[in-house]
Design an enzyme around this catalytic site. Structure first.
Site, PDB file in Angstrom:
ATOM      1  N   ASP A  34      -7.353  14.896   0.092  1.00 17.97           N
ATOM      2  CA  ASP A  34      -6.114  14.393  -0.316  1.00 17.97           C
ATOM      3  C   ASP A  34      -5.000  14.922   0.750  1.00 17.97           C
ATOM      4  O   ASP A  34      -4.801  16.028   0.833  1.00 17.97           O
ATOM      5  CB  ASP A  34      -5.366  14.734  -1.601  1.00 17.97           C
ATOM      6  CG  ASP A  34      -4.314  14.264  -2.123  1.00 17.97           C
ATOM      7  OD1 ASP A  34      -3.357  14.000  -1.265  1.00 17.97           O
ATOM      8  OD2 ASP A  34      -3.833  14.644  -3.517  1.00 17.97           O
ATOM      9  N   ASN A  47       6.134   1.842   4.562  1.00 24.87           N
ATOM     10  CA  ASN A  47       6.391   0.771   4.648  1.00 24.87           C
ATOM     11  C   ASN A  47       7.696   0.425   5.410  1.00 24.87           C
ATOM     12  O   ASN A  47       8.579   1.682   5.238  1.00 24.87           O
ATOM     13  CB  ASN A  47       6.571  -0.343   3.382  1.00 24.87           C
ATOM     14  CG  ASN A  47       7.477   0.250   2.388  1.00 24.87           C
ATOM     15  OD1 ASN A  47       8.302   0.021   2.446  1.00 24.87           O
ATOM     16  ND2 ASN A  47       6.848   0.605   1.119  1.00 24.87           N
ATOM     17  N   GLY A  60      -0.379   4.026  -2.628  1.00 25.32           N
ATOM     18  CA  GLY A  60      -1.207   4.808  -1.752  1.00 25.32           C
ATOM     19  C   GLY A  60      -0.693   6.186  -1.387  1.00 25.32           C
ATOM     20  O   GLY A  60      -0.166   6.958  -2.167  1.00 25.32           O
ATOM     21  N   ASP A 113       1.857   6.956   0.684  1.00 26.08           N
ATOM     22  CA  ASP A 113       3.381   6.758   0.314  1.00 26.08           C
ATOM     23  C   ASP A 113       3.625   7.387  -0.841  1.00 26.08           C
ATOM     24  O   ASP A 113       4.287   8.430  -1.076  1.00 26.08           O
ATOM     25  CB  ASP A 113       3.800   5.625   0.670  1.00 26.08           C
ATOM     26  CG  ASP A 113       5.166   5.430   1.001  1.00 26.08           C
ATOM     27  OD1 ASP A 113       5.701   6.423   1.189  1.00 26.08           O
ATOM     28  OD2 ASP A 113       5.796   4.245   1.249  1.00 26.08           O
ATOM     29  N   THR A 135      -5.284   0.976   6.388  1.00 23.80           N
ATOM     30  CA  THR A 135      -6.810   0.575   5.874  1.00 23.80           C
ATOM     31  C   THR A 135      -6.878   0.442   4.411  1.00 23.80           C
ATOM     32  O   THR A 135      -7.941   0.425   3.757  1.00 23.80           O
ATOM     33  CB  THR A 135      -7.783   1.587   6.264  1.00 23.80           C
ATOM     34  OG1 THR A 135      -7.651   3.046   5.683  1.00 23.80           O
ATOM     35  CG2 THR A 135      -7.818   1.710   7.773  1.00 23.80           C
ATOM     36  N   GLY A 136      -5.668   0.725   3.559  1.00 19.19           N
ATOM     37  CA  GLY A 136      -5.499   0.537   2.309  1.00 19.19           C
ATOM     38  C   GLY A 136      -5.027  -0.834   1.711  1.00 19.19           C
ATOM     39  O   GLY A 136      -5.609  -1.774   1.934  1.00 19.19           O
ATOM     40  N   TYR A 195      -2.700  -2.327   3.206  1.00 18.04           N
ATOM     41  CA  TYR A 195      -2.641  -3.373   3.995  1.00 18.04           C
ATOM     42  C   TYR A 195      -3.831  -4.136   4.667  1.00 18.04           C
ATOM     43  O   TYR A 195      -3.648  -4.837   5.686  1.00 18.04           O
ATOM     44  CB  TYR A 195      -1.720  -2.740   5.323  1.00 18.04           C
ATOM     45  CG  TYR A 195      -0.350  -2.350   4.986  1.00 18.04           C
ATOM     46  CD1 TYR A 195       0.355  -2.995   3.652  1.00 18.04           C
ATOM     47  CD2 TYR A 195       0.724  -1.977   5.938  1.00 18.04           C
ATOM     48  CE1 TYR A 195       1.586  -2.813   3.582  1.00 18.04           C
ATOM     49  CE2 TYR A 195       1.816  -1.767   5.641  1.00 18.04           C
ATOM     50  CZ  TYR A 195       2.601  -2.301   4.639  1.00 18.04           C
ATOM     51  OH  TYR A 195       3.872  -2.156   4.325  1.00 18.04           O
TER      52      TYR A 195
END
Ligand code: AR6
Length: 169
Positions: free
Chosen positions: A10, A24, A32, A34, A123-124, A126
């Site tokens: 993590d 974003n 995620g 963020d 890669t999550g 998005y």
């Protein structure tokens, strides 16, 4: 020479000078990485993000750029927020993803950060394919002109860790 290290875990648990957030453009939080950063880092981060939105970044932070705030309660001095591109099959947005890593390292250099933890940007939520995201991340850091001594990629699960490990000798 920048040393590249890999850790599975993590990113909010890392002890480094700067933690990079896969944000974003709104800079006002999300899911995620963020969400995890704002949850664990506390309200001081959001407060600074709001000030950035009220000032220079009135329209939000453009994709591929990076900006720093306090790290609040995290075990770091700064959070560097960068906005990855949403993956597209119709358009090659690789240069924007590379720009996230380059611009984050540029901010790190401005701050004097020597150790920087990155997530696998885009890669999550998005949707960027992990292997390609890992390739761009590692190549961009290897080519970067930076005083950062350690770039630590912090990968959430084994699949992501393996994708990055394949990019390193
Ligand atoms: N530590 C390390 N990696 C993580 C963690 C964590 N705590 N949580 C998720 N990951 P994502 P994006 C991995 O979705 O694709 C937000 O809503 C995750 O498995 O966090 O750039 C923002 O506000 C994946 O491999 O970021 C934006 O709206 C990687 O981190 C949007 O998501 C990135 O996944 C940004 O999407």
């Amino acid at each position: 020479m920048t040393r590249i290290t890999l850790v599975q875990g993590d990113i909010t648990r890392q002890s480094v000078d700067a933690i990079v957030n896969a944000a974003n453009s709104s800079l006002l939080g999300g899911g995620g990485v963020d969400g995890a950063i704002h949850r664990r880092g506390g309200p001081a981060i959001l407060e600074e993000c709001r000030k950035l939105r009220a000032g220079h970044y009135g329209k939000g932070l453009p994709t591929g750029q990076a900006v720093a705030t306090t790290a609040g309660d995290l075990d770091a001095r700064w959070v560097i927020h960068t906005v990855g591109p949403v993956h597209s099959t119709g358009e090659d947005r690789s240069e924007l993803l590379a720009s996230c890593y380059r611009e984050s390292l540029r901010r790190a250099d401005e701050l004097g950060a020597r150790t920087v933890a990155f997530p696998a940007v885009s890669t999550g939520i998005y949707g960027w394919p992990l292997d390609d995201g890992a390739r761009i991340a590692v190549a961009t850091v290897q080519e970067a002109d930076t005083a950062v001594e350690e770039v630590r990629f912090v990968l959430f699960d084994e699949r992501a860790y393996d994708a990055f490990a394949r990019q390193l000798p």
